[in-house]
Design a protein around this motif. Structure first.
Motif, PDB file in Angstrom:
ATOM      1  N   UNK A 586      55.166  17.109  60.739  1.00 19.81           N
ATOM      2  CA  UNK A 586      56.089  16.883  59.624  1.00 19.81           C
ATOM      3  C   UNK A 586      56.777  18.188  59.255  1.00 19.81           C
ATOM      4  N   UNK A 587      57.989  18.333  59.747  1.00 23.29           N
ATOM      5  CA  UNK A 587      58.761  19.536  59.438  1.00 23.29           C
ATOM      6  C   UNK A 587      58.939  19.695  57.937  1.00 23.29           C
ATOM      7  N   UNK A 588      59.195  18.587  57.240  1.00 25.36           N
ATOM      8  CA  UNK A 588      59.453  18.671  55.805  1.00 25.36           C
ATOM      9  C   UNK A 588      58.201  19.094  55.045  1.00 25.36           C
ATOM     10  N   UNK A 589      57.029  18.602  55.462  1.00 25.25           N
ATOM     11  CA  UNK A 589      55.796  18.978  54.773  1.00 25.25           C
ATOM     12  C   UNK A 589      55.496  20.459  54.973  1.00 25.25           C
ATOM     13  N   UNK A 590      55.665  20.965  56.186  1.00 25.53           N
ATOM     14  CA  UNK A 590      55.394  22.376  56.461  1.00 25.53           C
ATOM     15  C   UNK A 590      56.349  23.276  55.697  1.00 25.53           C
ATOM     16  N   UNK A 591      57.621  22.929  55.690  1.00 25.28           N
ATOM     17  CA  UNK A 591      58.599  23.748  54.967  1.00 25.28           C
ATOM     18  C   UNK A 591      58.320  23.735  53.466  1.00 25.28           C
ATOM     19  N   UNK A 592      58.020  22.563  52.948  1.00 25.20           N
ATOM     20  CA  UNK A 592      57.745  22.455  51.519  1.00 25.20           C
ATOM     21  C   UNK A 592      56.493  23.227  51.139  1.00 25.20           C
ATOM     22  N   UNK A 593      55.472  23.169  51.962  1.00 24.14           N
ATOM     23  CA  UNK A 593      54.245  23.905  51.670  1.00 24.14           C
ATOM     24  C   UNK A 593      54.537  25.395  51.579  1.00 24.14           C
ATOM     25  N   UNK A 594      55.308  25.920  52.525  1.00 22.70           N
ATOM     26  CA  UNK A 594      55.650  27.346  52.506  1.00 22.70           C
ATOM     27  C   UNK A 594      56.458  27.696  51.261  1.00 22.70           C
ATOM     28  N   UNK A 595      57.371  26.831  50.891  1.00 16.96           N
ATOM     29  CA  UNK A 595      58.176  27.070  49.695  1.00 16.96           C
ATOM     30  C   UNK A 595      57.302  27.137  48.453  1.00 16.96           C
ATOM     31  N   UNK A 596      56.365  26.217  48.338  1.00 16.70           N
ATOM     32  CA  UNK A 596      55.492  26.187  47.162  1.00 16.70           C
ATOM     33  C   UNK A 596      54.575  27.390  47.101  1.00 16.70           C
ATOM     34  N   UNK A 661      49.441  19.364  39.088  1.00 19.43           N
ATOM     35  CA  UNK A 661      49.921  19.871  40.376  1.00 19.43           C
ATOM     36  C   UNK A 661      50.977  18.935  40.954  1.00 19.43           C
ATOM     37  N   UNK A 662      50.733  17.632  40.873  1.00 19.05           N
ATOM     38  CA  UNK A 662      51.707  16.666  41.386  1.00 19.05           C
ATOM     39  C   UNK A 662      53.060  16.844  40.672  1.00 19.05           C
ATOM     40  N   UNK A 663      52.991  16.979  39.360  1.00 24.77           N
ATOM     41  CA  UNK A 663      54.221  17.145  38.573  1.00 24.77           C
ATOM     42  C   UNK A 663      54.910  18.465  38.884  1.00 24.77           C
ATOM     43  N   UNK A 664      54.122  19.516  39.068  1.00 24.01           N
ATOM     44  CA  UNK A 664      54.693  20.822  39.390  1.00 24.01           C
ATOM     45  C   UNK A 664      55.410  20.790  40.739  1.00 24.01           C
ATOM     46  N   UNK A 665      54.773  20.174  41.730  1.00 20.86           N
ATOM     47  CA  UNK A 665      55.387  20.087  43.057  1.00 20.86           C
ATOM     48  C   UNK A 665      56.691  19.295  42.986  1.00 20.86           C
ATOM     49  N   UNK A 666      56.659  18.175  42.292  1.00 18.75           N
ATOM     50  CA  UNK A 666      57.863  17.360  42.163  1.00 18.75           C
ATOM     51  C   UNK A 666      58.985  18.102  41.467  1.00 18.75           C
ATOM     52  N   UNK A 667      58.633  18.926  40.475  1.00 17.87           N
ATOM     53  CA  UNK A 667      59.636  19.708  39.747  1.00 17.87           C
ATOM     54  C   UNK A 667      60.241  20.781  40.652  1.00 17.87           C
ATOM     55  N   UNK A 668      59.404  21.549  41.336  1.00 19.14           N
ATOM     56  CA  UNK A 668      59.889  22.654  42.161  1.00 19.14           C
ATOM     57  C   UNK A 668      60.720  22.150  43.330  1.00 19.14           C
TER      58      UNK A 668
END
Length: 987
Positions: A586-596, A661-668
């Motif tokens: 999952x390219x999107x999951x890996x990129x998002x994890x790095x961003x967070x 954490x769920x809310x924080x991820x969704x916000x960022x």
């Protein structure tokens, strides 16, 4: 036409044999040739034999005498067909100037030297003046261009010699600008003086150097391209011309030179001379002195400007002055990679370029699109700037020469270097052929079938399908090579891995990490080593993943912290198959994890506690706020499973942390809008409070009175942000219980609630300071005590506070009774008296002067500052106090809902409401972003550039644009303060 002839025509490469046969017949008559003699003129490798025959026939129809002249030289005819098939635009040139074709043909198999081009261009204007000289120069240019093109298209492997062709094209551009400058000097020094002219001796006393930038400076120019330039002017040593006068004359010379090259005329213009890479771009001075350039670059230049200077070369005018410029700026170029966030800002600019490509052009872009020329050039320049600080062998201009130097120096493996070079040549060849076709500046692959077929033949590829397949393969490889070339060697530097015949030293590896933003480079190498050490499946997969993950982590505000967090997360997940498989697939999951991990200290901390949350990252639905009903169901299940208070406390803490954490991820990640986030945070607080109350009632052997918690402030308005305190009131109904006992037990219950929700990792502050009499009053009151107080003693601010009162936890009867008490207080008949309004205005002014922290800048305080949250909320609460008794729609605890109603009811002008809403939303978003960035609450817009940039990135700004966030906030709140003062205090 027989079937045999048709078959032969198809074999030669004609796409429409019947039409081609008719043109062959026509040429036979014009030239008095047999059909076979005409066919013998066709080269099977010609790009478009159909167009070539058509264009030559039309030329002979217009000029029949030309056929009689050219028929005696079959090789000349063969040259004409080859060039016309490659470029209908050149065919048009030779239609206007047929006498130039024999000159081109006579030099078909050799490239002109730089000296030959310069001499030809200079000679072209001898004996001409004015427009005639300009036309003569342009004819000479196109003649030389056709000579270069003929040499190019006759090559069996044109990609191999592409760098030589591109170099000669750059020489031709430089010689053309030099010739245009000569004409410009004549033009502006011609008598009479005035009308834009200057005395000849003054013009002669001004040195003007033209610095080629981009592909021209690097001697890798396209057939048709804007030529990027800078102009440097100085008075000649010993002359009496002042510097301002030299700049004035130099500016006139530069303007005239550009016009002479590209202004429409009898002979069409050539290409644009583009000076927009100059300091301050289009708004900056067209011409500067050398000292002026150096002063700008030393003090004001942005990082990308040093990258642009990497290609700078003196190409025309006073070459000695130009070389002084390149020598002086070279020192700045090779120190640029050490500047803060250099690579990060350049990467962000590259990503922005890709994002601006129209969707229907992305797959056709040879230059700017993913896997295009810019990806190769960017990677090579990046490596040059990083390692060229200490290795002078890398200080070269052209991409292919730089690639060779990087391979020779051990900075790129031989295989990767060869792949990059071959792919770059192929992409450049396609770009050249596309531009040569119509002599237009384009980087788009044609979409018309016939044009695509011609391109395939010109590129020596068998079919259009084969061309598209090869191009797709090249793009995929180029897009991935950036990570392989820039990041994979970091892995080799810290572990015994296959090194592709080269190995970075530790110092070189640290230089690469430092360039992309890692500050603790030695620590980063340690993390990399720990992640890839060993022969386990996990280590193997992380060796494959890390090059791209290091890139993405490096783009965050805190790459060091992000890499550490990734290491901890990876170690914690151990060999869990889902984790690495998700990052791999999952390219999107890996990129998002790095961003967070590299942007938010909050997310880095809590992802370590909830590693399974990584699974949410490729599914936006799992990042939506959990509803209050769903949270209560989950809490109720825990209450049924456990009787032990400690276990229940643990469940409450765990669920609250997870949902935060769920809310924080969704916000960022921008998955949820701020109103959805605020509602989610408020619902989570309510569900937590209800679970805590249920826990106390279930585990305590105490008869507590009926009890409720009333949300106040932003909690009452369901407008919470991250890190917000929970403003509350506590109320009880003693029922049959003695008043003193009920009071004591209610106070005990409040203490128990505070204990149950306490969380050292994610503190929850239950703030009851808005209760009657403030901190001096009882922590909990009975319904009767609240009613008596509000009827007899309540102050204006308390009625104002009740506007946001909303029962959230506890006994339904107590909640309803409290609402009944609050309604007549906050929505009292008659609204505000004039004295009441003056008192509210006085208190607001006092709040601004007394509650603002000592030393805080009121323009930057997100809650109490000018035009921020407090201003909007006080204004709306005043409107509600004045009008809610007569406008039921205003009876809402939400600030933004009240603002919307106030506009509809005519209490607030729409234009002011728009400004106030924008300021409130921006202040709210920044407060949350500040908390998520640092994992600590502050109500002040950061002044530290690093912190400001980190907060800005969470809010979607590009790297290095923290000052834009600052400017946007100050602008919006300044406008909001103006609207607030007008509406709150009156005109």
């Amino acid at each position: 036409m027989t079937s045999g002839t048709r078959t032969e025509l198809i074999r030669i490469g004609f796409r429409e044999p019947s039409v081609a046969f008719a043109y062959i017949e026509s040429l036979s008559k014009h030239l008095d040739f047999t059909r076979q003699e005409v066919l013998d003129l066709i080269d099977p490798f010609d790009a478009d034999p159909d167009s070539a025959l058509e264009l030559l026939c039309k030329q002979f129809e217009r000029s029949p005498e030309l056929a009689k002249t050219w028929r005696n030289d079959p090789d000349l005819l063969r040259t004409a067909l080859t060039l016309y098939g490659a470029s209908p635009a050149l065919a048009e040139f030779f239609r206007r100037h047929p006498e130039q074709l024999p000159l081109v043909h006579s030099k078909a198999h050799e490239l002109p030297s730089k000296a030959q081009i310069g001499a030809a261009m200079a000679a072209s204007i001898d004996g001409f003046d004015g427009d005639a000289a300009i036309s003569a120069m342009r004819v000479a240019y196109r003649t030389q261009l056709a000579r270069i093109a003929l040499y190019d298209v006759l090559l069996d492997e044109p990609a191999v010699s592409l760098h030589r062709v591109a170099g000669v094209l750059a020489d031709l551009a430089g010689a053309t600008i030099d010739t245009a400058l000569t004409l410009a000097r004549r033009e502006i020094s011609s008598p009479p003086a005035g009308f834009g002219r200057f005395p000849a001796d003054e013009v002669a006393a001004v040195q003007l150097a033209v610095i080629g930038m981009g592909k021209c400076g690097a001697e890798e120019l396209n057939y048709v391209s804007d030529v990027d330039v800078l102009f440097v002017a100085e008075p000649r040593e010993g002359s009496e011309v002042s510097v301002p006068r030299a700049i004035e004359i130099g500016t006139r010379l530069a303007t005239a030179t550009m016009r002479i090259v590209h202004e429409p005329g009898f002979e069409p213009g050539l290409w644009e001379v583009d000076p927009n890479l100059r300091p301050e771009g289009k708004h900056g001075a067209l011409v500067r002195t050398l000292d002026s350039y150096l002063s700008y670059y030393d003090r004001w230049a942005q990082n990308w400007e040093f990258q642009a200077l990497l290609k700078a070369r003196a190409i025309a005018g006073d070459l000695e002055l130009g070389e002084q410029f390149t020598a002086a700026t070279s020192k700045l170029v090779w120190g640029a990679a050490g500047r803060d966030d250099f690579v990060l800002q350049v990467q962000a600019m590259r990503e922005r370029v890709i994002s601006l490509i129209p969707a229907d052009e992305v797959d056709r872009q040879l230059k700017l699109g993913p896997g295009g020329l810019r990806d190769v050039e960017f990677t090579v320049q990046l490596l040059q700037l990083v390692h060229g600080q200490v290795d002078e062998e890398l200080r070269v201009r052209s991409t292919l020469e730089a690639l060779s130097a990087l391979v020779a120096g051990g900075f790129i493996g031989r295989d990767d270097g060869a792949a990059f070079a071959n792919d770059y040549r192929f992409l450049r060849l396609l770009e050249h052929r596309v531009q040569l076709r119509h002599l237009r500046r384009t980087h788009l692959l044609p979409d018309a079938r016939d044009e695509l077929r011609s391109l395939a033949r010109a590129a020596r590829v068998d079919t259009t399908a084969a061309l598209q397949e090869r191009l797709s393969e090249v793009r995929r490889r180029v897009r991935g090579l950036h990570q392989q070339v820039f990041y994979r060697p970091l892995l080799s530097a810290v572990a015994s891995l296959p090194s592709d015949s080269f190995q970075l030293t530790s110092a070189q590896a640290e230089a690469r990490l430092r360039a992309i933003g890692y500050r603790d480079t030695r620590g980063a190498l340690g993390h990399i080593e720990a992640l890839i050490r060993g022969v386990s499946r996990r280590a193997t997969m992380q060796r494959n993943l890390l090059p791209i993950l290091l890139d993405w982590l490096g783009r965050g505000a805190m790459p060091d912290r992000g890499l550490l967090a990734f290491r901890k997360l990876s170690e914690q997940n151990g060999d869990a198959s889902w984790y690495l498989r998700l990052l791999r697939d999952s390219n999107i999951a890996a990129r998002r994890l790095c961003e967070l991990l590299s942007s938010s200290a909050f997310c880095a901390t809590f992802l370590e506690l909830f590693p399974e949350a990584v699974q949410w990252l490729d599914d936006d639905d799992r990042l939506s706020p959990t509803s209050l009903e769903a949270l209560e169901v989950e809490f109720a299940g825990a209450l049924r499973r456990y009787d032990d208070e400690e276990q229940l406390r643990r469940v409450i803490r765990t669920m609250r942390r997870r949902e935060m954490l769920r809310l924080a991820i969704g916000f960022i990640l921008g998955v949820n809008e701020i109103d959805d986030t605020a509602t989610g945070l408020s619902d989570l607080a309510t569900a937590t409070g209800r679970a805590a109350l249920a826990t106390v009632l279930q585990t305590d052997d105490v008869d507590y009175p009926a009890f409720a918690v009333i949300a106040m402030g932003r909690y009452g308005g369901a407008e919470l942000g991250f890190g917000s305190d929970l403003d509350v009131l506590y109320v009880y109904d003693p029922g049959e219980m003695a008043t003193e006992v009920a009071s004591q037990r209610s106070k005990q219950l409040v203490g128990r609630l505070v204990d149950v929700v306490a969380d050292p990792r994610l503190p929850i502050e239950l703030d009851a300071d808005l209760r009657p009499e403030g901190k001096s009053g009882p922590l909990a009151r009975s319904l009767a005590a609240y009613e008596a107080y509000y009827q007899r003693w309540s102050l204006g601010w308390e009625a104002q506070a009740l506007l946001r009162a909303r029962p959230v936890v506890g006994d339904d009867g107590v909640c309803a009774a409290f609402n009944a008490i609050a309604e007549p207080v906050r929505y009292r008949e008659g609204g505000l008296s004039k004295a009441d309004l003056v008192e509210i205005q006085r208190i607001k002014a006092r709040v601004e002067s007394e509650r603002l922290p000592r030393g805080a800048d009121p323009k930057r305080h997100l809650k109490l500052g000018r035009g921020s949250l407090s201003d909007v909320e006080w204004l709306m609460q005043t409107v509600q106090l004045q009008h809610a008794h007569e406008s039921p729609a205003l009876r809402t605890t939400s600030t933004l809902e009240a603002l919307e109603v106030a506009v509809a009811e005519g209490y607030v002008p729409a234009e002011d409401a728009s400004v106030l809403r924008e300021a409130w939303l921006m202040s709210s978003r920044i407060r949350s972003a500040v908390y998520l960035y640092a994992n600590t609450q502050t109500d002040v817009l950061p002044t530290d550039p690093v912190e400001l940039d980190g907060v800005a990135r969470i809010l979607g700004y590009q790297a290095g644009h923290g000052v834009d966030l600052e400017n946007d906030y100050l602008t919006v709140t300044r406008r909001a303060r103006h609207s607030f003062e007008k509406l709150f205090y009156g005109d």
